[in-house]
Enzyme design. Sequence first.
Site, PDB file in Angstrom:
ATOM      1  N   HIS A  27     -47.488  53.006  97.781  1.00 33.14           N
ATOM      2  CA  HIS A  27     -46.386  52.560  98.643  1.00 33.14           C
ATOM      3  C   HIS A  27     -45.162  52.341  97.753  1.00 33.14           C
ATOM      4  CE1 HIS A  27     -44.482  50.967 102.159  1.00 33.14           C
ATOM      5  NE2 HIS A  27     -44.349  49.761 101.664  1.00 33.14           N
ATOM      6  N   CYS A  31     -43.331  49.459 108.361  1.00 31.35           N
ATOM      7  CA  CYS A  31     -43.344  50.534 107.373  1.00 31.35           C
ATOM      8  C   CYS A  31     -44.686  51.243 107.254  1.00 31.35           C
ATOM      9  CB  CYS A  31     -42.909  49.983 106.029  1.00 31.35           C
ATOM     10  SG  CYS A  31     -41.383  49.040 106.200  1.00 31.35           S
ATOM     11  N   HIS A  55     -36.940  54.457 100.889  1.00 33.62           N
ATOM     12  CA  HIS A  55     -38.011  53.969 101.756  1.00 33.62           C
ATOM     13  C   HIS A  55     -37.652  54.339 103.199  1.00 33.62           C
ATOM     14  CE1 HIS A  55     -41.109  51.917 103.655  1.00 33.62           C
ATOM     15  NE2 HIS A  55     -40.925  50.677 103.256  1.00 33.62           N
TER      16      HIS A  55
END
Lengths: 398, 334, 84
Positions: free
Chosen positions: A293, A160, A328
């Site tokens: 994040h 990620c 996400h």
Amino acid sequence: MQSKVYISGYGIVSALGVGVGSNLSALKSSTGGISVPAILHTAHKDMPVGELKIANAELARQVGLTDKTISRTALLGILAAREAAGMAGLTPEKLSATALINGTSVGGMDLSELAYRDLQEGKDVDYKSSFQGHDCGYSTAKIADALDLKGTLQTISTACSSSANTIMNAGRMIRAGMEDCVIAGGSDALSLFTLNGFNSLKILDHTHCRPFDVERQGLNLGEGAAFLVLESEQSLHGRGASAIAELVGYGNANDAYHQTASSPEGKGALLAMKKALKIAGVPSDKIDYINAHGTGTANNDLSESHAIREVFSTEVPAYSSTKAFTGHTLAAAGAIEAVFSLLAIQHQVAFPNLNFTNPMDVIKPPVTSLTPMKIQYVLSNSFGFGGNCSSLIFADIS
Amino acid sequence: MKVYITATSAITPQNTFDPEKYLDNWQSSDIPYLHALEPEYKNVIDPKLARRMSRIIKMSVATGNRVLTESGISQPDAIIVGTGLGCIKDTEKFLKEIITEKEGLLSPTAFIQSTHNTIAGQLALMLQCPEDNFTYVNRGHSFENALSDAILRVHEGANHILLGGADEMTPEVNNILVKMECGNNIPFGEGACFFMISGSGDETSVCVEDVATFGHIAPDELMKKVDNFLRKNDLDKSEIDALILGLDKKSQDAYYQNFISAFAVGIPVAGFKKVTGEYFTSSAYAYNLGVEMLRQQCIFPDTLLSGSHSGSLHKVLIYNHYNGENHAISFLSL
Amino acid sequence: MEELKENLKAAIIEALNLEDVNAADIDDNEPLFGDGLGLDSIDALELIVLLEKNYGVKIENPEDGREVFQSINTIAAYIEKSKK
């Protein structure tokens, strides 16, 4: 004297739509892009995702390709990279000498997982067209072909944090004088592989995700792509172009705690932010806004909050996670949020952290509505499996 | 920018892990691809740590550990890995489970281990190394991307970088690749090769003088690239003592034929894919072989495809291409 | 109950790939997480899958797993209780 690193263009595709315009208007009107899956055929019919409601055939038409066997990851990437190159005004001649750094976590999995299922069920498949796009480097090659890029190609897969690392690498290469113009970003399409993977970890919120809320239940998976055009001063002047913002800092660190879980105190996140501040040569109190994040999982948000508090002490700047808008987007998240950071600078607003109600006790609440404010420096965080932690700092140069 | 290989270790389908038996006792494969000759991992990896590791991770951790020991560096300034297909066994395992369970109850271990950066992540975890951690996944340039990053890091001031290239093969992936016809007539293989890349070295360190990579070119365009590379490094063709090429046998492949023909008749040609087979990061092994050739001042007979060698070895060139799409030339010296 | 415990130990060793552990080495009261067998959060998820697949016992909330997965004894007791 190291060359400065300027950003002269960017492009984005997310659940908020294709292009900077649709993404910005959704952000400004607090309209999230989370919905149930319609393009991805999954048994998890009610699982909320950040899905772009445009099928592959239409995406292929928009990028002008007739090849039906090109992966969604590559299609999203081409759209975003083309918008970035267009905004920067890169000519065909310039493009031919431009490098491309692409980040993706599962590459063309969206196609290969279907072909693999056909194989398991004893059906015939065309091996070449079904599996040629599986590896991550394929989407990079396809984006380069679509833009007629002839320069250096790199593909990064650090889960990620992938596309945050592509932007960092673009900065490193320009500073070192190795490249003068780089298109950097990342792309990931929704896939059964990742949706079921995160579901097996029991970290998907079955409702809309609530980053930084004390009651948060997990993340919503998303898809998308974003790319930035990064240039040296010389490159910009050489073609008479102007810059939008500057990449002043970047940091990469490893949490070295667990394959998937973040350390409770956010050691990797802390180090990444500190390294980025050091490279930028900017004291922490100059940061005006953090695009966190903030996935919405219990573990990430707690660990990131601890790290932010450690870096900024009592002066935690305005912060928010925009993942409640987009979901996400895995390898694309770093670049998508870099674009949001640039928009925050250009429009002097902090974007809201949607779905937030109750604060955690370790950190002050995030920004929950569109907040006009002076934004000189933005810090953007991206963390991933394997302990990968990356932070980027962008600066207003207007 | 020059860098030095101060330590290296490789697990390949031949004996390369045990330095005493390097390329001894040549193995033949009784399966359709070349399967790595793996050591008894119990002796090299703590079983508690190994229980979730697939073969690609075990191969990488074993060779990575060996490099750390050999170089005496316990904390590198960065860990950088190149892999073409990553942890493909766990990817396959999780995909199969999604299909058989119809997206029902799935065990998460294969998924969490399937990400490409698991290798570099595991190494960081074992070493408790908080420094930069990167994974490159760029087809036939996956290892070259990682190597270029290591070189840039030395330029940026880093001292020691743990660098690796690794890929694993499974019967099913081999079957798919064979049917895709992308093997360049070389059987597929697997392996892990790790290196300590440093800004300076001693008399046993092999210097990576330069690396050049390029994308799709026609075989006749290669010669111009070779000339440019030699000119940039102020090298005369006659100075090159040996070539290490991405071949497993004498081949009609026009790229390699053109490459060989640019050098003196009878120049020794070592085929590194005879050892590794074909895979996206097989070229990492070319550097391990190059280091051993220069250190031991010999060309291992089983790798020699043409030419003959007399005198000493100081300068060797590596050339590899993957499917005509990813080309790389490197210059090693001792 | 003893048979269930033995069966459970073998299943756990296989599912979690505890290559260096024998069923006889696991004490029925030994903590499975932390200092004992050294299992972690991923193993807890694997155990949830194992209980459902092998014994038809569901644990909906991973948080509840903490209580259940303390030791072989607590897991066996939970399976017995759920079956009734």
